[in-house]
Scaffold this motif. Structure first.
Motif, PDB file in Angstrom:
ATOM      1  N   UNK A   6      18.177   9.819  -0.426  1.00 46.68           N
ATOM      2  CA  UNK A   6      18.420  10.437   0.947  1.00 46.68           C
ATOM      3  C   UNK A   6      16.707  10.732   1.133  1.00 46.68           C
ATOM      4  N   UNK A   7      15.752  11.335   1.899  1.00 48.04           N
ATOM      5  CA  UNK A   7      14.637  11.356   2.399  1.00 48.04           C
ATOM      6  C   UNK A   7      15.128  12.958   2.501  1.00 48.04           C
ATOM      7  N   UNK A   8      13.952  13.812   2.364  1.00 47.04           N
ATOM      8  CA  UNK A   8      13.716  15.081   2.216  1.00 47.04           C
ATOM      9  C   UNK A   8      13.801  15.950   3.629  1.00 47.04           C
ATOM     10  N   UNK A   9      14.439  17.366   3.472  1.00 48.39           N
ATOM     11  CA  UNK A   9      14.905  17.657   4.566  1.00 48.39           C
ATOM     12  C   UNK A   9      13.800  18.492   5.072  1.00 48.39           C
ATOM     13  N   UNK A  10      13.513  18.443   6.558  1.00 50.91           N
ATOM     14  CA  UNK A  10      12.488  18.916   7.138  1.00 50.91           C
ATOM     15  C   UNK A  10      13.509  20.268   7.640  1.00 50.91           C
ATOM     16  N   UNK A  11      12.743  21.633   6.942  1.00 48.94           N
ATOM     17  CA  UNK A  11      12.727  22.726   7.527  1.00 48.94           C
ATOM     18  C   UNK A  11      12.694  23.535   7.780  1.00 48.94           C
ATOM     19  N   UNK A  12      12.488  24.308   9.580  1.00 47.69           N
ATOM     20  CA  UNK A  12      11.434  25.108  10.144  1.00 47.69           C
ATOM     21  C   UNK A  12      12.596  26.753   9.962  1.00 47.69           C
ATOM     22  N   UNK A  28       8.190  20.371   4.767  1.00 48.42           N
ATOM     23  CA  UNK A  28       8.092  19.025   4.949  1.00 48.42           C
ATOM     24  C   UNK A  28       8.280  18.325   6.751  1.00 48.42           C
ATOM     25  N   UNK A  29       7.715  18.504   7.275  1.00 46.42           N
ATOM     26  CA  UNK A  29       7.137  18.865   8.808  1.00 46.42           C
ATOM     27  C   UNK A  29       7.308  17.070   9.097  1.00 46.42           C
ATOM     28  N   UNK A  30       5.756  16.661   8.761  1.00 47.37           N
ATOM     29  CA  UNK A  30       5.909  14.911   8.946  1.00 47.37           C
ATOM     30  C   UNK A  30       5.533  15.045   8.102  1.00 47.37           C
ATOM     31  N   UNK A  31       5.372  13.017   7.952  1.00 42.79           N
ATOM     32  CA  UNK A  31       4.789  11.938   6.664  1.00 42.79           C
ATOM     33  C   UNK A  31       4.085  10.947   7.186  1.00 42.79           C
ATOM     34  N   UNK A  32       2.869  10.376   7.491  1.00 49.01           N
ATOM     35  CA  UNK A  32       2.231   9.126   7.754  1.00 49.01           C
ATOM     36  C   UNK A  32       2.261   8.642   6.940  1.00 49.01           C
ATOM     37  N   UNK A  38      11.224   4.786   4.139  1.00 51.49           N
ATOM     38  CA  UNK A  38      11.855   5.849   3.800  1.00 51.49           C
ATOM     39  C   UNK A  38      10.762   6.703   2.962  1.00 51.49           C
ATOM     40  N   UNK A  39      11.042   7.453   1.780  1.00 48.87           N
ATOM     41  CA  UNK A  39      10.000   8.403   1.731  1.00 48.87           C
ATOM     42  C   UNK A  39       9.124   7.953  -0.092  1.00 48.87           C
ATOM     43  N   UNK A  40       8.152   7.787   0.952  1.00 49.15           N
ATOM     44  CA  UNK A  40       6.836   7.512   0.021  1.00 49.15           C
ATOM     45  C   UNK A  40       7.196   8.023  -1.562  1.00 49.15           C
ATOM     46  N   UNK A  41       7.219   9.330  -2.034  1.00 45.59           N
ATOM     47  CA  UNK A  41       7.509  10.375  -3.556  1.00 45.59           C
ATOM     48  C   UNK A  41       8.880   9.749  -3.429  1.00 45.59           C
ATOM     49  N   UNK A  42       9.109   8.917  -3.342  1.00 46.49           N
ATOM     50  CA  UNK A  42      10.887   8.777  -3.795  1.00 46.49           C
ATOM     51  C   UNK A  42      10.665   7.746  -5.499  1.00 46.49           C
ATOM     52  N   UNK A  43      11.471   8.019  -6.229  1.00 47.41           N
ATOM     53  CA  UNK A  43      11.330   7.242  -7.565  1.00 47.41           C
ATOM     54  C   UNK A  43      12.125   6.232  -7.370  1.00 47.41           C
ATOM     55  N   UNK A  44      13.515   5.909  -6.673  1.00 45.90           N
ATOM     56  CA  UNK A  44      13.550   4.315  -6.646  1.00 45.90           C
ATOM     57  C   UNK A  44      13.054   3.026  -6.248  1.00 45.90           C
ATOM     58  N   UNK A  45      13.056   1.958  -6.539  1.00 42.92           N
ATOM     59  CA  UNK A  45      12.491   1.210  -5.508  1.00 42.92           C
ATOM     60  C   UNK A  45      12.570   0.642  -4.450  1.00 42.92           C
ATOM     61  N   UNK A  73       0.665  -1.043   0.032  1.00 42.33           N
ATOM     62  CA  UNK A  73       0.320   0.421  -0.432  1.00 42.33           C
ATOM     63  C   UNK A  73       0.858   1.241   0.352  1.00 42.33           C
ATOM     64  N   UNK A  74       0.775   1.935  -1.106  1.00 42.60           N
ATOM     65  CA  UNK A  74       1.464   3.122  -1.011  1.00 42.60           C
ATOM     66  C   UNK A  74       0.350   3.985  -0.294  1.00 42.60           C
ATOM     67  N   UNK A  75      -0.015   4.223   0.319  1.00 37.57           N
ATOM     68  CA  UNK A  75      -0.810   5.423   0.966  1.00 37.57           C
ATOM     69  C   UNK A  75      -0.322   6.112   1.215  1.00 37.57           C
ATOM     70  N   UNK A  76      -0.398   7.468   2.246  1.00 40.43           N
ATOM     71  CA  UNK A  76       0.916   8.304   2.947  1.00 40.43           C
ATOM     72  C   UNK A  76      -0.318   9.539   2.739  1.00 40.43           C
ATOM     73  N   UNK A  77       0.241  10.107   3.321  1.00 39.33           N
ATOM     74  CA  UNK A  77       0.063  11.505   3.743  1.00 39.33           C
ATOM     75  C   UNK A  77       1.063  12.371   4.826  1.00 39.33           C
ATOM     76  N   UNK A  78       1.373  13.812   3.566  1.00 41.47           N
ATOM     77  CA  UNK A  78       2.169  14.432   4.406  1.00 41.47           C
ATOM     78  C   UNK A  78       2.050  15.981   4.731  1.00 41.47           C
ATOM     79  N   UNK A  79       2.493  16.497   5.851  1.00 41.70           N
ATOM     80  CA  UNK A  79       2.630  18.404   5.368  1.00 41.70           C
ATOM     81  C   UNK A  79       3.748  18.494   4.700  1.00 41.70           C
ATOM     82  N   UNK A  80       3.412  19.022   3.833  1.00 39.87           N
ATOM     83  CA  UNK A  80       4.983  19.454   2.662  1.00 39.87           C
ATOM     84  C   UNK A  80       5.296  20.593   3.775  1.00 39.87           C
TER      85      UNK A  80
END
Length: 98
Positions: free
Chosen positions: A84-90, A62-66, A72-79, A26-33
């Motif tokens: 590297x995962x996306x950086x969280x910036x505040x 990229x505050x959080x991902x559920x 890893x990152x669900x938006x990653x195109x590599x199988x 299942x590739x469903x995810x929720x992300x606060x971008x």
């Protein structure tokens, strides 16, 4: 039928990995971008300081991902999820107009 062991001579089933349910997740995810919150002080509070506008803010990327995968990152195109995962910036800041 589950995944079969690998045999070099009989690879007929390898081509069906993309449609075989045993290899699907299942590739469903929720992300606060993006998120930004801010407050502009009223003119009556900043009038004595000779400031016409004063704003305090905070923003985040990229505050959080559920997700259920958790590898890893669900938006990653590599199988194999080797990127590297996306950086969280505040950021916090103020904006003042004199």
């Amino acid at each position: 039928n589950g995944p079969r062991t690998y045999e070099r001579e009989t690879q007929y089933w390898i081509n069906n990995r993309s449609t075989d349910p045993a290899f699907l997740r299942k590739g469903d995810y929720l992300r606060m971008k993006n998120l930004e919150i801010g407050y502009t002080l009223p003119n009556s509070a900043i009038q004595k300081l000779k400031i016409s506008r004063f704003r305090v803010y905070a923003n985040a990327t990229n505050l959080f991902t559920v997700d259920k995968m958790g590898v890893g990152d669900p938006e990653n195109v590599n199988k194999d999820f080797t990127a590297y995962p996306l950086r969280r910036v505040i950021n916090f800041g103020i904006s003042a107009t004199f």
